[in-house]
Scaffold this motif. Structure first.
Motif, PDB file in Angstrom:
ATOM      1  N   VAL A 171       0.840  -1.087  -0.074  1.00  0.00           N
ATOM      2  CA  VAL A 171      -0.142  -0.153  -0.042  1.00  0.00           C
ATOM      3  C   VAL A 171       0.828   1.286  -0.006  1.00  0.00           C
ATOM      4  O   VAL A 171       1.769   1.554   0.667  1.00  0.00           O
ATOM      5  CB  VAL A 171      -0.955   0.074   1.297  1.00  0.00           C
ATOM      6  N   ILE A 172       0.657   2.207  -0.937  1.00  0.00           N
ATOM      7  CA  ILE A 172       1.366   3.389  -1.196  1.00  0.00           C
ATOM      8  C   ILE A 172       0.289   4.676  -0.972  1.00  0.00           C
ATOM      9  O   ILE A 172      -0.935   4.350  -1.323  1.00  0.00           O
ATOM     10  CB  ILE A 172       2.307   3.497  -2.278  1.00  0.00           C
ATOM     11  N   ALA A 173       0.909   5.823  -0.841  1.00  0.00           N
ATOM     12  CA  ALA A 173      -0.055   6.822  -1.215  1.00  0.00           C
ATOM     13  C   ALA A 173      -0.142   7.191  -2.766  1.00  0.00           C
ATOM     14  O   ALA A 173       0.609   6.881  -3.660  1.00  0.00           O
ATOM     15  CB  ALA A 173       0.814   8.100  -0.614  1.00  0.00           C
ATOM     16  N   SER A 174      -1.587   7.378  -3.136  1.00  0.00           N
ATOM     17  CA  SER A 174      -1.802   7.724  -4.273  1.00  0.00           C
ATOM     18  C   SER A 174      -0.847   8.595  -5.200  1.00  0.00           C
ATOM     19  O   SER A 174      -0.484   9.770  -4.873  1.00  0.00           O
ATOM     20  CB  SER A 174      -3.165   8.122  -4.558  1.00  0.00           C
TER      21      SER A 174
ATOM     22  N   ASP B 122       2.028   8.166   9.139  1.00  0.00           N
ATOM     23  CA  ASP B 122       1.501   7.585   8.164  1.00  0.00           C
ATOM     24  C   ASP B 122       0.494   8.304   7.333  1.00  0.00           C
ATOM     25  O   ASP B 122       0.370   8.545   6.087  1.00  0.00           O
ATOM     26  CB  ASP B 122       0.962   6.270   8.095  1.00  0.00           C
ATOM     27  N   ILE B 123      -0.424   9.269   8.219  1.00  0.00           N
ATOM     28  CA  ILE B 123      -1.329   9.955   7.985  1.00  0.00           C
ATOM     29  C   ILE B 123      -0.673  11.100   7.138  1.00  0.00           C
ATOM     30  O   ILE B 123      -1.052  11.362   5.854  1.00  0.00           O
ATOM     31  CB  ILE B 123      -2.294  10.659   8.871  1.00  0.00           C
ATOM     32  N   LEU B 124       0.433  11.696   7.683  1.00  0.00           N
ATOM     33  CA  LEU B 124       0.848  12.749   7.126  1.00  0.00           C
ATOM     34  C   LEU B 124       1.773  12.402   5.962  1.00  0.00           C
ATOM     35  O   LEU B 124       1.870  13.199   4.953  1.00  0.00           O
ATOM     36  CB  LEU B 124       1.888  13.286   7.982  1.00  0.00           C
ATOM     37  N   GLN B 125       2.170  11.186   5.681  1.00  0.00           N
ATOM     38  CA  GLN B 125       2.774  10.547   4.399  1.00  0.00           C
ATOM     39  C   GLN B 125       1.990  10.617   3.242  1.00  0.00           C
ATOM     40  O   GLN B 125       2.208  10.737   2.196  1.00  0.00           O
ATOM     41  CB  GLN B 125       3.417   9.200   4.668  1.00  0.00           C
TER      42      GLN B 125
ATOM     43  N   LEU C 125       4.082   2.703   2.954  1.00  0.00           N
ATOM     44  CA  LEU C 125       3.715   3.158   4.256  1.00  0.00           C
ATOM     45  C   LEU C 125       4.069   2.195   5.397  1.00  0.00           C
ATOM     46  O   LEU C 125       4.072   0.678   5.004  1.00  0.00           O
ATOM     47  CB  LEU C 125       2.418   3.899   4.246  1.00  0.00           C
ATOM     48  N   GLY C 126       4.040   2.350   6.448  1.00  0.00           N
ATOM     49  CA  GLY C 126       4.181   1.509   7.722  1.00  0.00           C
ATOM     50  C   GLY C 126       5.456   1.470   8.411  1.00  0.00           C
ATOM     51  O   GLY C 126       6.485   1.470   7.857  1.00  0.00           O
ATOM     52  N   LEU C 127       5.315   1.916   9.705  1.00  0.00           N
ATOM     53  CA  LEU C 127       6.804   1.939  10.600  1.00  0.00           C
ATOM     54  C   LEU C 127       6.819   0.856  11.647  1.00  0.00           C
ATOM     55  O   LEU C 127       8.121   1.032  12.165  1.00  0.00           O
ATOM     56  CB  LEU C 127       6.633   3.278  11.165  1.00  0.00           C
ATOM     57  N   GLU C 128       5.914  -0.265  11.766  1.00  0.00           N
ATOM     58  CA  GLU C 128       6.115  -1.228  12.692  1.00  0.00           C
ATOM     59  C   GLU C 128       5.218  -2.358  11.983  1.00  0.00           C
ATOM     60  O   GLU C 128       4.232  -2.300  11.632  1.00  0.00           O
ATOM     61  CB  GLU C 128       5.523  -0.849  14.038  1.00  0.00           C
TER      62      GLU C 128
ATOM     63  N   TYR D 273       3.276  -1.673   5.300  1.00  0.00           N
ATOM     64  CA  TYR D 273       1.740  -2.064   4.788  1.00  0.00           C
ATOM     65  C   TYR D 273       1.978  -2.811   3.509  1.00  0.00           C
ATOM     66  O   TYR D 273       1.741  -2.582   2.489  1.00  0.00           O
ATOM     67  CB  TYR D 273       1.366  -0.630   4.298  1.00  0.00           C
ATOM     68  N   ALA D 274       2.648  -4.054   3.936  1.00  0.00           N
ATOM     69  CA  ALA D 274       2.806  -4.925   2.664  1.00  0.00           C
ATOM     70  C   ALA D 274       3.057  -6.352   3.318  1.00  0.00           C
ATOM     71  O   ALA D 274       2.939  -6.555   4.569  1.00  0.00           O
ATOM     72  CB  ALA D 274       4.163  -4.745   2.138  1.00  0.00           C
ATOM     73  N   GLU D 275       2.982  -7.309   2.340  1.00  0.00           N
ATOM     74  CA  GLU D 275       2.702  -8.663   2.642  1.00  0.00           C
ATOM     75  C   GLU D 275       4.437  -9.107   3.327  1.00  0.00           C
ATOM     76  O   GLU D 275       4.405  -9.961   3.984  1.00  0.00           O
ATOM     77  CB  GLU D 275       2.537  -9.662   1.644  1.00  0.00           C
TER      78      GLU D 275
END
Length: 326
Positions: A4-7, A43-46, A61-64, A93-95
């Motif tokens: 998952v990435i930002a659009s 993540d919201i800000l990114q 995204l994703g820090l933990e 945010y990935a497999e």
């Protein structure tokens, strides 16, 4: 793998699912098959384009994260097959996600994978800022804003374990009651109460030893008014703005310390040092079932936009987590 990435579309601040090749671990890195990933305010800000990843970090995204190590680079072979949670600079945010082996912590039987994924970001942040930069010690009174956020709930939990008197602020009476249920000594509704006056009342007008502030802006001078002599103010975010006006003479007269930190851009070496400290000092409480994160809601990875909407609503208490599923 799915990620998952930002659009990338201008004007579209949604998250989008994409296909990416599996990353390959380099020296000192582990490839983790992700079971769950925590959702955090950065993540919201990114996603909004306000917090670009640091150099070298993926745009995912994703820090933990929490999951199983399925491949390793040179120097990390001994951890293959272990269940771990990890602090990462991005990619959660990935497999599958790469993590420095130094920022991984073994997941004990006392934690589910969802709970483990909700630990690293808030645990590292609270440990560094409340205890290392704020020098909080047994018996201290401390003030933590955002009492039912992930940071706030972790601050309450750690403070309780280490003998602190934790005062928090929250935006509703219901959230104040939840904070008290979680172990806060006091919870102040900042919409209906003057938190400065309440702090002085609660501490017999002595003030708190430490303020951990994620608000910034016009909260800063009010926070300083809450501090006892020799008190420490630790800034970790600036939700109400990055600037404020303060009285320097008051800082001099009461010998106050103003400090702060960011975590994501710090070096792997620094994060490894923090992980080592947590493993020795805090993780035994986790292994014994005495320290767990507060979980608000769990969403499948495909519903990452809903997870972000939940955080942006401000209605959550504790951590929001994405679960990968099979």
């Amino acid at each position: 793998m799915k990620a998952v990435i930002a659009s990338p579309t201008e004007g579209d601040d949604r998250l989008v699912m994409v296909e990416r090749p599996l990353p390959e671990p380099g020296p000192g890195e582990a490839l983790i098959k992700v079971a769950a990933a925590g959702v955090n305010r950065p993540d919201i800000l990114q996603r909004r384009g306000m917090y670009p990843p640091p150099p070298g970090a993926p745009d995912v995204l994703g820090l933990e994260i929490a999951g199983e190590i399925v491949a390793t680079g040179e120097g990390a072979e001994e951890v293959l097959g272990q269940r771990v949670c990890a602090l990462v600079a991005g990619g959660g945010y990935a497999e599958y996600c790469l993590a420095p082996i130094g920022t991984c912590l073994a997941v004990p039987d006392a934690l589910s994978m969802v709970e483990a994924a909700a630990m690293p970001e808030t645990l590292f942040t609270v440990w560094v800022n409340l205890f290392e930069r704020g020098f909080a010690a047994d018996g201290d009174w401390v003030l933590i804003h955002g009492g039912t956020s992930g940071i706030g709930t972790m601050g309450i939990a750690l403070g309780t374990l280490f003998g602190l008197h934790v005062i928090v602020t929250c935006g509703t009476d219901l959230k104040c009651r939840r904070a008290l249920d979680l172990g806060a000594e006091a919870a102040i509704n900042y919409r209906s109460q003057d938190f400065v006056e309440e702090v002085h009342r609660l501490t017999d007008r002595k003030g708190v030893s430490v303020v951990v502030d994620m608000v910034g802006g016009d909260y800063l001078p009010r926070n300083l008014s809450c501090l006892a002599e020799e008190g420490r103010h630790v800034s970790i975010a600036v939700q109400r703005g990055p600037s404020a006006e303060i009285h320097i003479v008051d800082i001099m007269r009461r010998r106050l310390t103003l400090t702060g930190s960011t975590l994501r851009p710090r070096s792997v070496e620094f994060k490894t040092m923090v992980a080592d400290e947590i493993a020795k000092t805090v993780w035994p409480y986790v292994e014994g079932g005495r320290l767990k994160p507060v979980i608000d809601r769990v969403y499948p990875l495909a519903d990452a936009n809903e997870a972000h909407a939940r955080m942006e609503s401000g209605e959550h208490v504790g951590k929001i987590v994405l679960e990968m599923g099979e």
